[in-house]
Design a protein around this motif. Structure first.
Motif, PDB file in Angstrom:
ATOM      1  N   ALA A  86       0.753  -1.024   0.017  1.00 50.05           N
ATOM      2  CA  ALA A  86       0.207  -0.046   0.067  1.00 50.05           C
ATOM      3  C   ALA A  86       0.886   1.409   0.142  1.00 50.05           C
ATOM      4  N   VAL A  87       1.796   1.168   0.808  1.00 54.22           N
ATOM      5  CA  VAL A  87       2.956   2.330   1.035  1.00 54.22           C
ATOM      6  C   VAL A  87       3.558   2.755  -0.736  1.00 54.22           C
ATOM      7  N   GLY A  88       3.820   1.553  -1.295  1.00 52.95           N
ATOM      8  CA  GLY A  88       4.366   1.605  -2.570  1.00 52.95           C
ATOM      9  C   GLY A  88       3.449   2.200  -3.487  1.00 52.95           C
ATOM     10  N   ARG A  89       2.048   1.771  -3.574  1.00 52.83           N
ATOM     11  CA  ARG A  89       1.251   2.446  -4.307  1.00 52.83           C
ATOM     12  C   ARG A  89       0.856   3.817  -4.327  1.00 52.83           C
ATOM     13  N   TRP A  90       0.953   4.358  -2.785  1.00 51.66           N
ATOM     14  CA  TRP A  90       1.030   5.755  -2.479  1.00 51.66           C
ATOM     15  C   TRP A  90       2.070   6.502  -3.301  1.00 51.66           C
ATOM     16  N   GLY A  91       3.314   5.899  -3.396  1.00 47.01           N
ATOM     17  CA  GLY A  91       4.473   6.508  -3.765  1.00 47.01           C
ATOM     18  C   GLY A  91       3.967   6.540  -5.145  1.00 47.01           C
ATOM     19  N   LEU A  92       3.572   5.457  -5.946  1.00 47.44           N
ATOM     20  CA  LEU A  92       3.325   5.813  -7.214  1.00 47.44           C
ATOM     21  C   LEU A  92       2.263   6.700  -7.633  1.00 47.44           C
ATOM     22  N   ARG A  93       1.173   6.991  -6.814  1.00 48.17           N
ATOM     23  CA  ARG A  93       0.163   7.789  -6.856  1.00 48.17           C
ATOM     24  C   ARG A  93       0.837   9.361  -6.955  1.00 48.17           C
ATOM     25  N   LYS A  94       1.715   9.446  -6.012  1.00 44.83           N
ATOM     26  CA  LYS A  94       2.527  10.782  -5.734  1.00 44.83           C
ATOM     27  C   LYS A  94       2.937  11.272  -6.970  1.00 44.83           C
ATOM     28  N   SER A  95       3.584  10.383  -7.785  1.00 46.05           N
ATOM     29  CA  SER A  95       4.139  10.763  -9.101  1.00 46.05           C
ATOM     30  C   SER A  95       3.222  11.545 -10.107  1.00 46.05           C
ATOM     31  N   ARG A 109     -10.099  -2.893   2.647  1.00 40.72           N
ATOM     32  CA  ARG A 109      -9.156  -1.924   2.940  1.00 40.72           C
ATOM     33  C   ARG A 109      -9.090  -0.672   2.661  1.00 40.72           C
ATOM     34  N   ILE A 110      -9.140   0.278   3.477  1.00 43.43           N
ATOM     35  CA  ILE A 110      -9.157   1.673   3.124  1.00 43.43           C
ATOM     36  C   ILE A 110      -7.605   2.277   3.563  1.00 43.43           C
ATOM     37  N   THR A 111      -7.057   3.031   2.697  1.00 46.64           N
ATOM     38  CA  THR A 111      -5.793   3.479   3.098  1.00 46.64           C
ATOM     39  C   THR A 111      -5.886   5.137   3.007  1.00 46.64           C
ATOM     40  N   ILE A 112      -5.480   5.863   4.172  1.00 44.59           N
ATOM     41  CA  ILE A 112      -5.401   7.274   3.951  1.00 44.59           C
ATOM     42  C   ILE A 112      -3.923   7.846   4.276  1.00 44.59           C
ATOM     43  N   PRO A 113      -3.294   8.527   3.258  1.00 47.05           N
ATOM     44  CA  PRO A 113      -1.930   9.075   3.873  1.00 47.05           C
ATOM     45  C   PRO A 113      -1.843  10.331   4.825  1.00 47.05           C
ATOM     46  N   LEU A 114      -1.174  10.069   5.736  1.00 46.20           N
ATOM     47  CA  LEU A 114      -1.299  11.147   7.014  1.00 46.20           C
ATOM     48  C   LEU A 114      -0.234  12.341   6.631  1.00 46.20           C
ATOM     49  N   ASP A 115       1.059  11.958   6.156  1.00 46.52           N
ATOM     50  CA  ASP A 115       1.844  12.703   5.822  1.00 46.52           C
ATOM     51  C   ASP A 115       2.764  11.805   5.180  1.00 46.52           C
ATOM     52  N   ASP A 116       4.316  12.442   4.911  1.00 45.84           N
ATOM     53  CA  ASP A 116       5.161  11.472   4.057  1.00 45.84           C
ATOM     54  C   ASP A 116       5.838  10.423   4.375  1.00 45.84           C
ATOM     55  N   ASP A 117       5.418  10.125   5.779  1.00 48.77           N
ATOM     56  CA  ASP A 117       5.950   8.850   6.430  1.00 48.77           C
ATOM     57  C   ASP A 117       4.971   7.780   6.843  1.00 48.77           C
ATOM     58  N   HIS A 118       3.759   8.222   7.033  1.00 51.33           N
ATOM     59  CA  HIS A 118       2.764   7.376   7.641  1.00 51.33           C
ATOM     60  C   HIS A 118       1.313   7.221   6.784  1.00 51.33           C
ATOM     61  N   LEU A 119       0.916   5.828   6.840  1.00 53.26           N
ATOM     62  CA  LEU A 119      -0.405   5.803   6.191  1.00 53.26           C
ATOM     63  C   LEU A 119      -1.234   5.104   7.122  1.00 53.26           C
ATOM     64  N   LEU A 120      -2.359   5.757   7.071  1.00 52.20           N
ATOM     65  CA  LEU A 120      -3.532   5.150   8.136  1.00 52.20           C
ATOM     66  C   LEU A 120      -4.278   3.838   7.309  1.00 52.20           C
ATOM     67  N   VAL A 121      -4.165   2.751   7.812  1.00 56.15           N
ATOM     68  CA  VAL A 121      -4.766   1.474   7.156  1.00 56.15           C
ATOM     69  C   VAL A 121      -5.810   1.007   7.997  1.00 56.15           C
ATOM     70  N   VAL A 122      -7.235   1.037   7.348  1.00 56.67           N
ATOM     71  CA  VAL A 122      -8.283   0.498   8.096  1.00 56.67           C
ATOM     72  C   VAL A 122      -8.947  -0.654   7.137  1.00 56.67           C
TER      73      VAL A 122
END
Length: 119
Positions: free
Chosen positions: A56-65, A85-98
């Protein structure tokens, strides 16, 4: 703004009894805050959970591009046969996973979670 990550996870679990898990992971995929709802068992081992979080962290990295064209990502949701699964980026280093039960009211959970984070 400093967020109380443990309190966010507790509050997310309180939104709906169909929320199974609320955790915050770092860039390594390790869950640093939060956890499973009391009385429930995770479908994944700790190692599998970390692997899933890392994906999930990797996919958010791809989205940032694509942020310059699409705007910042707010959340992502994936429906599986046994959970959502719901993921929400909180900042550059943390991801909320629900994670929730499949039949949960996802719109309500997402909207209330986003309100919690913005407070």
């Amino acid at each position: 703004m400093i967020m109380d990550y443990d309190q966010i996870c507790k509050n997310v679990l309180g939104i709906d009894p169909k929320v199974r898990f609320a955790g915050i992971c770092d860039e390594t995929g390790e869950t640093k805050y939060g956890g499973m709802r009391e009385g429930l068992t995770s479908l994944l081992s700790p190692q599998e959970s970390q692997k899933s979080n890392l994906q999930a962290v990797g996919r958010w990295g791809l989205r940032k591009s694509l942020t310059s064209k699409t705007g910042r990502g707010i959340y992502a949701m994936t429906q599986y046969e046994k959970l959502t699964r719901i993921t929400i980026p909180l900042d550059d280093d943390h991801l909320l996973v629900v994670t929730t039960e499949v039949d949960a009211d996802h719109r309500n959970i997402i909207n209330n979670t986003l309100k919690l984070i913005q407070q």
